[in-house]
Scaffold this active site. Structure first.
Site: not given
Ligand code: 9D3
Length: 251
Positions: A174, A94, A121, A159
């Site tokens: 595209d 994230p 996490e 694709r």
């Molecule tokens: C507040 C702590 N969280 C961060 C937003 C902890 C957390 C939540 C969910 C840490 C990892 C995850 C799992 N998500 C992914 O591995 C992930 C992800 C996402 O949650 N949103 C957008 N892109 C991606 S790419 C990998």
């Protein structure tokens, strides 16, 4: 012809990619190669642990560096066995930079990558610092792990590969529309059972007029829904005086 190696605790996510739709064609033709590696197979303790509690406390678990590192080594070794150089290592997180079509185009033209799907996490930072080249996010919302993001990247790459779509046409389209949202589409009948009509310009054969109509609809829709994209095109001087006229028209 890219090859992707995916590190994931949940290999079931990737089976449909091989068996359905456009992506299946990419695999069947050999244009795309994929191998899944499960870090659990590289755990060393009796419980085959892949995660543990975070130092410093807090909720959730953290992925252990050791099983990931061993799975990554196995993937890079397998690539070497196929005559490939060590691949860039992508971690889906994230906190990564959002995936963009420009990145997808580069991955499609590359030898591929090792894609690491985090769970829980997050991943022990020492692994990230030692092994990860780039962190990619799918957008600003919370997923349960990196698998869906890896699938999105693989689908977007598949694709674009030769022989998968009527590739030149659609992929070029595209890049024509590059940076704009698409215009509306219509097919038969010209007047449907609810009285819905197809815009008259599309029924005539004036292709220059049709192209202008489509461009105008794309510009106006993009201004409405994604003003950030219009701002980016303006900053890059990619909008013509005609485009600007279409954007300021009030009809
Ligand atoms: C507040 C702590 N969280 C961060 C937003 C902890 C957390 C939540 C969910 C840490 C990892 C995850 C799992 N998500 C992914 O591995 C992930 C992800 C996402 O949650 N949103 C957008 N892109 C991606 S790419 C990998």
């Amino acid at each position: 012809m890219p090859r992707f190696d995916v590190l994931s605790l949940f290999d079931g996510y990737f089976a449909p990619l091989r068996s359905q739709g456009i992506c299946r064609r990419a695999f069947d033709s050999g244009a795309l190669q994929l191998q899944i590696w499960n870090p659990r197979d590289y755990a060393t303790d009796a419980h085959r642990s892949v995660d543990d509690r975070p130092y410093g406390g807090g909720p959730g678990m953290v992925m252990l560096a050791e099983p990931l590192e061993r799975a990554l080594d196995a993937a890079q070794q397998a690539r070497k066995g196929c005559g490939l150089d060590p691949a860039p290592v992508v971690l889906f997180s994230p906190a990564g930079a959002p995936l963009r079509q420009a990145d997808v185009l580069r991955w499609a033209a590359s030898d591929g990558a090792v894609l690491i799907c985090g769970r829980y996490e997050g991943v022990d930072q020492r692994f990230v610092e030692r092994c990860v080249d780039v962190e990619i996010s799918l957008g600003d919302y919370v997923l349960s792990g990196g698998e869906i993001a890896a699938l999105a990247l693989l689908d977007a790459v598949a694709r674009l590969l030769p022989g998968v779509l009527h590739s030149t046409e659609s992929a070029q389209q595209d890049s024509f529309s590059d940076g704009l949202l698409d215009c509306p589409h219509y097919t038969r009948p010209p007047r449907d059972a609810h009285g819905g009509e197809v815009p008259a310009v599309l029924l005539g054969g004036d292709h220059a007029r049709i192209a202008r109509w489509r461009r105008d609809r794309m510009l106006r829709l993009t201004l409405q829904r994604r003003p950030d994209l219009i701002a980016a095109l303006r900053a890059a001087r990619r909008l013509s005086a005609r485009d600007e006229a279409a954007l300021s028209a009030t009809d």
